[in-house]
Design a protein around this motif. Structure first.
Motif, mmCIF file in Angstrom:
data_model
loop_
_atom_site.group_PDB
_atom_site.id
_atom_site.type_symbol
_atom_site.label_atom_id
_atom_site.label_comp_id
_atom_site.label_asym_id
_atom_site.label_seq_id
_atom_site.Cartn_x
_atom_site.Cartn_y
_atom_site.Cartn_z
ATOM 1 N N LEU A 1 46.117 91.526 76.713
ATOM 2 C CA LEU A 1 45.845 90.090 76.750
ATOM 3 C C LEU A 1 45.375 89.555 75.395
ATOM 4 O O LEU A 1 45.534 88.367 75.105
ATOM 5 N N ILE A 2 44.784 90.412 74.574
ATOM 6 C CA ILE A 2 44.462 89.988 73.208
ATOM 7 C C ILE A 2 45.754 89.626 72.479
ATOM 8 O O ILE A 2 45.836 88.633 71.757
ATOM 9 N N GLY A 3 46.792 90.445 72.701
ATOM 10 C CA GLY A 3 48.087 90.171 72.089
ATOM 11 C C GLY A 3 48.777 88.946 72.656
ATOM 12 O O GLY A 3 49.623 88.334 71.997
ATOM 13 N N VAL A 4 48.431 88.564 73.880
ATOM 14 C CA VAL A 4 49.032 87.379 74.507
ATOM 15 C C VAL A 4 48.473 86.099 73.898
ATOM 16 O O VAL A 4 49.215 85.159 73.586
ATOM 17 N N PHE A 5 47.150 86.043 73.696
ATOM 18 C CA PHE A 5 46.505 84.791 73.296
ATOM 19 C C PHE A 5 46.244 84.664 71.795
ATOM 20 O O PHE A 5 45.962 83.558 71.319
ATOM 21 N N PHE A 6 46.322 85.793 71.064
ATOM 22 C CA PHE A 6 45.975 85.754 69.643
ATOM 23 C C PHE A 6 47.037 86.481 68.813
ATOM 24 O O PHE A 6 47.676 87.411 69.297
ATOM 25 N N TYR A 7 47.162 86.075 67.541
ATOM 26 C CA TYR A 7 48.265 86.567 66.719
ATOM 27 C C TYR A 7 47.778 86.886 65.304
ATOM 28 O O TYR A 7 46.739 86.410 64.861
ATOM 29 N N GLY A 8 48.584 87.697 64.602
ATOM 30 C CA GLY A 8 48.358 87.958 63.190
ATOM 31 C C GLY A 8 46.997 88.544 62.883
ATOM 32 O O GLY A 8 46.527 89.467 63.557
ATOM 33 N N ASP A 9 46.331 87.973 61.878
ATOM 34 C CA ASP A 9 45.038 88.504 61.422
ATOM 35 C C ASP A 9 43.963 88.396 62.497
ATOM 36 O O ASP A 9 43.103 89.275 62.608
ATOM 37 N N GLN A 10 43.998 87.317 63.294
ATOM 38 C CA GLN A 10 42.990 87.164 64.345
ATOM 39 C C GLN A 10 43.146 88.238 65.412
ATOM 40 O O GLN A 10 42.156 88.784 65.904
ATOM 41 N N ARG A 11 44.389 88.575 65.768
ATOM 42 C CA ARG A 11 44.615 89.646 66.734
ATOM 43 C C ARG A 11 44.089 90.972 66.193
ATOM 44 O O ARG A 11 43.416 91.719 66.907
ATOM 45 N N ALA A 12 44.378 91.270 64.928
ATOM 46 C CA ALA A 12 43.899 92.520 64.319
ATOM 47 C C ALA A 12 42.380 92.560 64.307
ATOM 48 O O ALA A 12 41.771 93.601 64.604
ATOM 49 N N LYS A 13 41.751 91.422 63.988
ATOM 50 C CA LYS A 13 40.287 91.358 63.968
ATOM 51 C C LYS A 13 39.714 91.656 65.349
ATOM 52 O O LYS A 13 38.758 92.449 65.489
ATOM 53 N N LEU A 14 40.306 91.059 66.379
ATOM 54 C CA LEU A 14 39.805 91.268 67.742
ATOM 55 C C LEU A 14 40.060 92.693 68.232
ATOM 56 O O LEU A 14 39.281 93.223 69.028
ATOM 57 N N MET A 15 41.145 93.325 67.772
ATOM 58 C CA MET A 15 41.384 94.724 68.129
ATOM 59 C C MET A 15 40.269 95.610 67.593
ATOM 60 O O MET A 15 39.886 96.606 68.222
ATOM 61 N N GLY A 16 39.757 95.276 66.419
ATOM 62 C CA GLY A 16 38.617 96.007 65.885
ATOM 63 C C GLY A 16 37.330 95.672 66.618
ATOM 64 O O GLY A 16 36.534 96.547 66.951
#
Length: 404
Positions: free
Chosen positions: A124-139
């Motif tokens: 769901l992180i990949g659904v709502f967020f993209y690019g650098d913000q997605r990578a940041k949230l994965m961390g």
């Protein structure tokens, strides 16, 4: 068409998704209840009582795969809510009953709930967020999970003063996450988020192709490689965790208490590394993977207590680079419909790696040599780092040749 989400709503979604990662790791927060349960159930073998923790992991491993099938039937949001509801109810059963069999069954059901929700914490992180913000949230997800699990363990310890039953009320902290998912997180299928995810992925892939990093969508071969990488990374990291106390004693580096303190330092570094992943990934891109693997391979070659402390901090940060990179990569290349299933497959690799670590430690240590086991685990990481660098350059060369 995707609905416009306000900044405040976006932050609430982030809170919901990150708190779901705490649920993922919450099975062990009641480990301190085992001695009290042993007294309450004197006819049960200690190994059976210890199953209250491990039985959860078994069912999580099974139901992370089932989650992908359920998503196809009822969607991502409803699957997450179903998992959270099952986890919220089953987790507090040991607080109100005194039958060991029923308690053990409730813990197995908790594993089912966590297993259903677990992949959605990532996809769901990949659904709502993209690019650098997605990578940041994965961390951030690994960092917040560490902080949240530590907080729940602390609260459970305070409740343990009253009784071991009372400690299980700590799982009421699941309720806010359930409420957030019901009222705050949009339905990806109905809100247009899945369509927007597809558009953003097409943009990312087009940009990657311009830079010579072209990758097909839903590449099964890459998903298998990432799953194997997850498995071997978790094996090597958990061999280090399992064998560290014995290594300290055998090598006269320190005491088991020192080993415990070192592992606490690793967990602290994991939190720090989780917050650092986004900025590091933004700077280094795919080279984060070999950097993390190489850093995780250093630990076997030091023997001083303080050097072990220092390198263990590097080990913790390295682990916080590798795992978020893997799941961020899966989100990058997976379609909206395939992402939950591919995430589930990688999570199975992670869970199996943790489960197999004690047996792998015996093989890597030729029996009882803890130092040799840790050294060989580090060598595995170094080999993986070299292999990942080779793959990066081979793909780069192939893409350049294709453009020519």
């Amino acid at each position: 068409m995707a609905k416009v989400i306000s900044k405040f709503h976006s932050w609430l979604i982030i809170v919901a998704l990150l708190s779901l990662n705490i649920v993922e790791q919450a099975a062990s927060v009641i480990n301190a209840t085992i001695p009290g349960m042993a007294k309450s159930f004197p006819n049960e073998a200690l190994v059976n009582i210890e199953l209250v923790t491990t039985v959860v992991s078994i069912f999580v491993t099974i139901f992370v795969l089932v989650s992908g099938v359920i998503v196809k039937w009822i969607g991502q949001k409803r699957t997450a809510i179903l998992g959270l509801l099952i986890a919220s109810v089953s987790s507090i059963i040991p607080a109100i009953i005194n039958n060991f069999t029923a308690i053990l069954i409730s813990r197995a059901i908790l594993g089912i709930g966590i297993g259903l929700a677990n992949p959605l914490a990532i996809s769901l992180i990949g659904v709502f967020f993209y690019g650098d913000q997605r990578a940041k949230l994965m961390g951030w997800r690994s960092a917040i999970a560490g902080i949240g699990t530590a907080a729940m363990t602390f609260v459970a310890g305070q409740l343990l003063v009253f009784s071991w039953h009372a400690a299980y009320w700590v799982y009421l902290l699941f309720i806010p996450t359930l409420v957030l998912f019901i009222f705050v997180v949009p339905d990806p299928e109905k809100s247009g988020a899945l369509q927007r995810q597809e558009v953003e992925q097409e943009k990312e892939m087009a940009e990657a192709a311009k830079q010579g990093n072209e990758v097909k969508k839903n590449p099964i071969g890459l998903i298998i490689l990432l799953t194997l990488l997850t498995f071997f990374t978790l094996v090597s990291m958990m061999v280090f965790a399992v064998k560290l106390p014995t290594y300290f004693v055998q090598s006269h580096i320190g005491t088991p208490t020192d080993a415990s303190n070192v592992w606490s330092a690793v967990n602290l570094a994991t939190v720090v590394g989780g917050f650092l992943f986004g900025p590091i990934y933004k700077k280094l891109g795919k080279y984060v993977l070999p950097l993390g693997l190489l850093s995780a391979g250093i630990i076997p070659f030091v023997s001083s207590l303080w050097l072990v402390y220092a390198v263990s901090m590097i080990e913790g940060i390295a682990g916080s680079l590798i795992i978020p990179y893997i799941f961020n990569r899966i989100s990058e290349v997976s379609s909206a419909k395939k992402a939950p299933l591919f995430t589930s497959i990688a999570l199975v690799g992670s869970n199996l790696g943790s489960f197999m670590a004690p047996y792998a430690g015996e093989v890597l240590g030729m029996g009882t040599n803890a130092g040799l086991a840790i050294m060989n685990a580090g060598i595995i990481n170094i080999i993986l780092a070299i292999a990942s660098i080779a793959v990066i350059f081979m793909l780069k060369k192939a893409n350049v040749a294709k453009r020519i």
